[in-house]
Motif scaffolding. Sequence first.
Motif, PDB file in Angstrom:
ATOM      1  N   ASP A  24       0.833  -1.204   0.000  1.00  0.00           N
ATOM      2  CA  ASP A  24       0.000   0.000   0.000  1.00  0.00           C
ATOM      3  C   ASP A  24       0.870   1.257   0.000  1.00  0.00           C
ATOM      4  O   ASP A  24       0.580   2.217  -0.701  1.00  0.00           O
ATOM      5  CB  ASP A  24      -0.950   0.009   1.197  1.00  0.00           C
ATOM      6  N   ASP A  25       1.940   1.247   0.807  1.00  0.00           N
ATOM      7  CA  ASP A  25       2.845   2.398   0.836  1.00  0.00           C
ATOM      8  C   ASP A  25       3.554   2.568  -0.497  1.00  0.00           C
ATOM      9  O   ASP A  25       3.730   3.688  -0.979  1.00  0.00           O
ATOM     10  CB  ASP A  25       3.892   2.242   1.945  1.00  0.00           C
ATOM     11  N   LEU A  26       3.961   1.477  -1.083  1.00  0.00           N
ATOM     12  CA  LEU A  26       4.642   1.521  -2.376  1.00  0.00           C
ATOM     13  C   LEU A  26       3.705   2.060  -3.449  1.00  0.00           C
ATOM     14  O   LEU A  26       4.085   2.921  -4.248  1.00  0.00           O
ATOM     15  CB  LEU A  26       5.149   0.128  -2.746  1.00  0.00           C
ATOM     16  N   ASP A  27       2.465   1.597  -3.436  1.00  0.00           N
ATOM     17  CA  ASP A  27       1.483   2.067  -4.408  1.00  0.00           C
ATOM     18  C   ASP A  27       1.249   3.566  -4.249  1.00  0.00           C
ATOM     19  O   ASP A  27       1.229   4.309  -5.235  1.00  0.00           O
ATOM     20  CB  ASP A  27       0.173   1.298  -4.237  1.00  0.00           C
ATOM     21  N   GLU A  28       1.101   4.019  -3.027  1.00  0.00           N
ATOM     22  CA  GLU A  28       0.879   5.440  -2.761  1.00  0.00           C
ATOM     23  C   GLU A  28       2.081   6.268  -3.226  1.00  0.00           C
ATOM     24  O   GLU A  28       1.921   7.326  -3.849  1.00  0.00           O
ATOM     25  CB  GLU A  28       0.634   5.672  -1.274  1.00  0.00           C
ATOM     26  N   SER A  29       3.275   5.789  -2.961  1.00  0.00           N
ATOM     27  CA  SER A  29       4.485   6.489  -3.387  1.00  0.00           C
ATOM     28  C   SER A  29       4.565   6.591  -4.907  1.00  0.00           C
ATOM     29  O   SER A  29       4.909   7.645  -5.455  1.00  0.00           O
ATOM     30  CB  SER A  29       5.719   5.764  -2.842  1.00  0.00           C
ATOM     31  N   LEU A  30       4.228   5.513  -5.588  1.00  0.00           N
ATOM     32  CA  LEU A  30       4.247   5.525  -7.053  1.00  0.00           C
ATOM     33  C   LEU A  30       3.220   6.501  -7.602  1.00  0.00           C
ATOM     34  O   LEU A  30       3.494   7.237  -8.557  1.00  0.00           O
ATOM     35  CB  LEU A  30       3.994   4.120  -7.599  1.00  0.00           C
ATOM     36  N   ARG A  31       2.034   6.531  -7.010  1.00  0.00           N
ATOM     37  CA  ARG A  31       0.996   7.465  -7.454  1.00  0.00           C
ATOM     38  C   ARG A  31       1.453   8.919  -7.268  1.00  0.00           C
ATOM     39  O   ARG A  31       1.221   9.760  -8.124  1.00  0.00           O
ATOM     40  CB  ARG A  31      -0.309   7.227  -6.698  1.00  0.00           C
ATOM     41  N   GLU A  32       2.099   9.201  -6.128  1.00  0.00           N
ATOM     42  CA  GLU A  32       2.587  10.555  -5.872  1.00  0.00           C
ATOM     43  C   GLU A  32       3.647  10.946  -6.895  1.00  0.00           C
ATOM     44  O   GLU A  32       3.660  12.073  -7.382  1.00  0.00           O
ATOM     45  CB  GLU A  32       3.158  10.655  -4.463  1.00  0.00           C
ATOM     46  N   ARG A  33       4.530  10.020  -7.224  1.00  0.00           N
ATOM     47  CA  ARG A  33       5.582  10.316  -8.202  1.00  0.00           C
ATOM     48  C   ARG A  33       4.991  10.564  -9.589  1.00  0.00           C
ATOM     49  O   ARG A  33       5.448  11.446 -10.310  1.00  0.00           O
ATOM     50  CB  ARG A  33       6.606   9.202  -8.244  1.00  0.00           C
ATOM     51  N   LEU A  34       3.976   9.790  -9.950  1.00  0.00           N
ATOM     52  CA  LEU A  34       3.310  10.010 -11.238  1.00  0.00           C
ATOM     53  C   LEU A  34       2.641  11.379 -11.263  1.00  0.00           C
ATOM     54  O   LEU A  34       2.695  12.090 -12.264  1.00  0.00           O
ATOM     55  CB  LEU A  34       2.298   8.913 -11.520  1.00  0.00           C
ATOM     56  N   ALA A  35       2.013  11.742 -10.157  1.00  0.00           N
ATOM     57  CA  ALA A  35       1.348  13.047 -10.080  1.00  0.00           C
ATOM     58  C   ALA A  35       2.381  14.166 -10.200  1.00  0.00           C
ATOM     59  O   ALA A  35       2.150  15.159 -10.889  1.00  0.00           O
ATOM     60  CB  ALA A  35       0.565  13.169  -8.775  1.00  0.00           C
ATOM     61  N   GLN A  36       3.535  14.016  -9.550  1.00  0.00           N
ATOM     62  CA  GLN A  36       4.584  15.021  -9.641  1.00  0.00           C
ATOM     63  C   GLN A  36       5.122  15.123 -11.056  1.00  0.00           C
ATOM     64  O   GLN A  36       5.372  16.213 -11.560  1.00  0.00           O
ATOM     65  CB  GLN A  36       5.730  14.696  -8.667  1.00  0.00           C
ATOM     66  N   LYS A  37       5.296  13.977 -11.711  1.00  0.00           N
ATOM     67  CA  LYS A  37       5.793  13.980 -13.093  1.00  0.00           C
ATOM     68  C   LYS A  37       4.811  14.726 -13.989  1.00  0.00           C
ATOM     69  O   LYS A  37       5.206  15.539 -14.819  1.00  0.00           O
ATOM     70  CB  LYS A  37       6.005  12.558 -13.602  1.00  0.00           C
ATOM     71  N   ALA A  38       3.527  14.464 -13.796  1.00  0.00           N
ATOM     72  CA  ALA A  38       2.516  15.146 -14.606  1.00  0.00           C
ATOM     73  C   ALA A  38       2.547  16.652 -14.356  1.00  0.00           C
ATOM     74  O   ALA A  38       2.406  17.440 -15.279  1.00  0.00           O
ATOM     75  CB  ALA A  38       1.133  14.579 -14.309  1.00  0.00           C
ATOM     76  N   LEU A  39       2.756  17.048 -13.100  1.00  0.00           N
ATOM     77  CA  LEU A  39       2.854  18.473 -12.788  1.00  0.00           C
ATOM     78  C   LEU A  39       4.047  19.096 -13.504  1.00  0.00           C
ATOM     79  O   LEU A  39       3.939  20.176 -14.068  1.00  0.00           O
ATOM     80  CB  LEU A  39       3.005  18.685 -11.280  1.00  0.00           C
ATOM     81  N   HIS A  40       5.169  18.410 -13.470  1.00  0.00           N
ATOM     82  CA  HIS A  40       6.370  18.941 -14.121  1.00  0.00           C
ATOM     83  C   HIS A  40       6.188  19.015 -15.635  1.00  0.00           C
ATOM     84  O   HIS A  40       6.759  19.889 -16.280  1.00  0.00           O
ATOM     85  CB  HIS A  40       7.599  18.099 -13.759  1.00  0.00           C
ATOM     86  N   ASP A  41       5.404  18.110 -16.191  1.00  0.00           N
ATOM     87  CA  ASP A  41       5.128  18.148 -17.625  1.00  0.00           C
ATOM     88  C   ASP A  41       4.161  19.279 -17.981  1.00  0.00           C
ATOM     89  O   ASP A  41       4.225  19.844 -19.058  1.00  0.00           O
ATOM     90  CB  ASP A  41       4.535  16.819 -18.107  1.00  0.00           C
ATOM     91  N   MET A  42       3.274  19.607 -17.049  1.00  0.00           N
ATOM     92  CA  MET A  42       2.213  20.573 -17.315  1.00  0.00           C
ATOM     93  C   MET A  42       2.629  22.017 -17.017  1.00  0.00           C
ATOM     94  O   MET A  42       2.195  22.938 -17.699  1.00  0.00           O
ATOM     95  CB  MET A  42       0.992  20.201 -16.478  1.00  0.00           C
ATOM     96  N   LEU A  43       3.466  22.194 -15.995  1.00  0.00           N
ATOM     97  CA  LEU A  43       3.811  23.538 -15.546  1.00  0.00           C
ATOM     98  C   LEU A  43       5.202  23.940 -16.010  1.00  0.00           C
ATOM     99  O   LEU A  43       6.100  23.113 -16.101  1.00  0.00           O
ATOM    100  CB  LEU A  43       3.759  23.610 -14.012  1.00  0.00           C
ATOM    101  N   ASP A  44       5.375  25.241 -16.251  1.00  0.00           N
ATOM    102  CA  ASP A  44       6.715  25.725 -16.579  1.00  0.00           C
ATOM    103  C   ASP A  44       7.470  26.001 -15.269  1.00  0.00           C
ATOM    104  O   ASP A  44       6.921  25.869 -14.176  1.00  0.00           O
ATOM    105  CB  ASP A  44       6.656  26.950 -17.494  1.00  0.00           C
ATOM    106  N   ASP A  45       8.720  26.400 -15.392  1.00  0.00           N
ATOM    107  CA  ASP A  45       9.561  26.596 -14.207  1.00  0.00           C
ATOM    108  C   ASP A  45       9.014  27.662 -13.265  1.00  0.00           C
ATOM    109  O   ASP A  45       9.053  27.500 -12.044  1.00  0.00           O
ATOM    110  CB  ASP A  45      10.994  26.953 -14.621  1.00  0.00           C
ATOM    111  N   GLU A  46       8.490  28.738 -13.826  1.00  0.00           N
ATOM    112  CA  GLU A  46       7.939  29.808 -13.000  1.00  0.00           C
ATOM    113  C   GLU A  46       6.714  29.322 -12.220  1.00  0.00           C
ATOM    114  O   GLU A  46       6.563  29.605 -11.027  1.00  0.00           O
ATOM    115  CB  GLU A  46       7.553  31.002 -13.869  1.00  0.00           C
ATOM    116  N   GLU A  47       5.852  28.576 -12.895  1.00  0.00           N
ATOM    117  CA  GLU A  47       4.653  28.053 -12.236  1.00  0.00           C
ATOM    118  C   GLU A  47       5.024  27.037 -11.157  1.00  0.00           C
ATOM    119  O   GLU A  47       4.428  27.026 -10.076  1.00  0.00           O
ATOM    120  CB  GLU A  47       3.722  27.424 -13.266  1.00  0.00           C
TER     121      GLU A  47
END
Length: 60
Positions: A9-32
């Motif tokens: 469960d912890d591993l799954d949650e960690s993977l989901r958080e990392r995917l969400a962060q990756k999507a944020l980095h793909d969506m937002l520019d450096d200033e955002e």
Amino acid sequence: MPVPGYDLDDLDESLRERLAQKALHDMLDDEELARLEAGEGLTDVLEPEEISELLEMEAS
């Protein structure tokens, strides 16, 4: 397949958080990203059209 020494469960949650962060980095520019890390909320950083697009994707 269980991974010795890890709670699945912890591993799954960690993977989901990392995917969400990756999507944020793909969506937002450096200033955002800097604004977000400084404490602003996504509703402050994203344009209304981007928010609508995200909500539509989630509803699908």
